[in-house]
Design a protein around this motif. Structure first.
Motif, short mmCIF file in Angstrom:
data_model
loop_
_atom_site.label_atom_id
_atom_site.label_comp_id
_atom_site.label_asym_id
_atom_site.label_seq_id
_atom_site.Cartn_x
_atom_site.Cartn_y
_atom_site.Cartn_z
N GLY A 47 0.83 -1.20 0.00
CA GLY A 47 0.00 0.00 0.00
C GLY A 47 0.86 1.25 0.00
N VAL A 48 0.35 2.30 -0.61
CA VAL A 48 1.11 3.55 -0.76
C VAL A 48 1.42 4.17 0.60
CG1 VAL A 48 1.06 5.88 -1.72
CG2 VAL A 48 0.18 3.99 -3.06
N GLU A 49 0.46 4.11 1.53
CA GLU A 49 0.67 4.73 2.85
C GLU A 49 1.85 4.09 3.57
OE1 GLU A 49 -2.38 3.36 1.99
OE2 GLU A 49 -3.27 5.24 1.33
N THR A 50 1.94 2.76 3.51
CA THR A 50 3.06 2.07 4.17
C THR A 50 4.35 2.29 3.40
OG1 THR A 50 1.53 0.40 4.99
CG2 THR A 50 3.86 -0.19 4.98
N ALA A 51 4.29 2.29 2.07
CA ALA A 51 5.49 2.47 1.26
C ALA A 51 6.09 3.86 1.44
CB ALA A 51 5.17 2.24 -0.21
N GLN A 83 5.16 -0.46 13.50
CA GLN A 83 5.11 -1.62 14.40
C GLN A 83 3.70 -2.21 14.45
OE1 GLN A 83 7.90 -2.83 16.06
NE2 GLN A 83 6.65 -4.57 16.70
N VAL A 84 2.70 -1.35 14.48
CA VAL A 84 1.30 -1.79 14.53
C VAL A 84 0.92 -2.52 13.25
CG1 VAL A 84 -1.07 -0.95 14.69
CG2 VAL A 84 0.70 0.09 16.09
N GLN A 85 1.53 -2.15 12.13
CA GLN A 85 1.18 -2.72 10.83
C GLN A 85 1.95 -3.99 10.48
OE1 GLN A 85 1.56 0.26 7.77
NE2 GLN A 85 0.78 1.86 9.10
N LEU A 86 2.89 -4.41 11.30
CA LEU A 86 3.75 -5.54 10.96
C LEU A 86 3.00 -6.83 10.59
CD1 LEU A 86 6.87 -5.20 13.27
CD2 LEU A 86 6.57 -4.50 10.91
N PRO A 87 1.96 -7.23 11.33
CA PRO A 87 1.26 -8.46 10.92
C PRO A 87 0.62 -8.33 9.52
CG PRO A 87 0.68 -7.89 13.17
CD PRO A 87 1.47 -6.75 12.62
N ALA A 103 8.47 -15.17 8.16
CA ALA A 103 7.95 -15.49 9.48
C ALA A 103 7.95 -14.26 10.38
CB ALA A 103 8.78 -16.59 10.13
N LYS A 104 8.85 -13.32 10.09
CA LYS A 104 9.02 -12.17 10.98
C LYS A 104 9.39 -10.95 10.15
CE LYS A 104 12.16 -10.79 14.64
NZ LYS A 104 13.33 -11.19 15.42
N VAL A 105 8.88 -9.79 10.56
CA VAL A 105 9.27 -8.52 9.94
C VAL A 105 9.97 -7.70 11.01
CG1 VAL A 105 8.50 -6.45 8.74
CG2 VAL A 105 7.29 -8.60 8.37
N ARG A 106 11.17 -7.24 10.68
CA ARG A 106 11.98 -6.48 11.63
C ARG A 106 12.11 -5.05 11.13
NH1 ARG A 106 18.30 -7.10 12.60
NH2 ARG A 106 18.14 -6.45 10.45
N ILE A 107 12.07 -4.10 12.03
CA ILE A 107 12.18 -2.69 11.68
C ILE A 107 13.58 -2.18 11.99
CG2 ILE A 107 11.33 -0.36 12.17
CD1 ILE A 107 8.67 -1.62 12.96
N THR A 108 14.17 -1.49 11.02
CA THR A 108 15.43 -0.80 11.21
C THR A 108 15.16 0.69 11.02
OG1 THR A 108 16.70 -2.66 10.37
CG2 THR A 108 17.78 -0.53 10.34
N GLN A 109 15.69 1.50 11.94
CA GLN A 109 15.41 2.93 11.89
C GLN A 109 16.61 3.71 11.35
OE1 GLN A 109 14.01 4.30 15.70
NE2 GLN A 109 12.86 2.43 16.05
#
Length: 170
Positions: A47-51, A83-87, A103-109
């Protein structure tokens, strides 16, 4: 009558996508992306908002090749929202792969300007569709007017508009 695609390579021309496909695949695989579509169509997948706030960086596979981890890059301010959108992101990316690969999405800042070498921009470029002329809209509506079901008629009109728009942009 089925439409056949003419082989343009016999005339000395090849589509650009054919020439670049192997290079894109090789570059993608070095970062762990077995499906390069994840990189090239990121905004369409999540989705554009997440991208606008996140970019895929890496896919690392665990032992046995299953249970991969997708790493996405975002700014520090957007990390809690992401973080809320990860699933949901995981679900959409797995739909792109066609199986439960991630299996997992990790966030890097990072800073809002991104890495020093490439300066990642956190705004997706929204594609603008060319506007249809009134005569084209009327033609689409006239074609679907005999359909009794309102939902199906609306869907056919939307499909017709998409087809007409796509043919204009090519």
């Amino acid at each position: 009558m089925p439409v056949t695609r003419r082989n343009t390579s016999t005339f000395g021309f090849k589509p650009t996508s054919d020439l670049l496909q192997s290079r894109i695949r090789k570059a993608s695989e070095t970062r762990g992306f077995a499906v390069s579509r994840l990189l090239t169509h990121w905004a369409e997948i999540v989705g554009v908002e997440t991208a606008e706030i996140a970019h895929p960086v890496n896919v690392s596979y665990g032992r046995g090749g299953l249970g991969a981890t997708l790493t996405v890059l975002t700014t520090g301010a957007q990390a809690p929202m992401l973080q809320v959108q990860l699933p949901k992101i995981r679900e959409k990316v797995n739909a792109c792969y066609g199986y439960n690969a991630i299996a997992k999405v990790r966030i890097t800042q990072t800073a809002p300007t991104g890495f020093a070498e490439g300066q990642i921009q956190f705004r997706a470029k929204a594609k603008t569709k060319p506007a249809l002329a009134q005569t084209e809209i009327e033609t689409i509506k006239k074609t679907a007017q005999n359909v009794q079901n309102d939902g199906l008629r609306n869907a056919l009109e939307a499909l017709g508009a998409n087809v007409m728009t796509k043919s204009k942009s090519n």
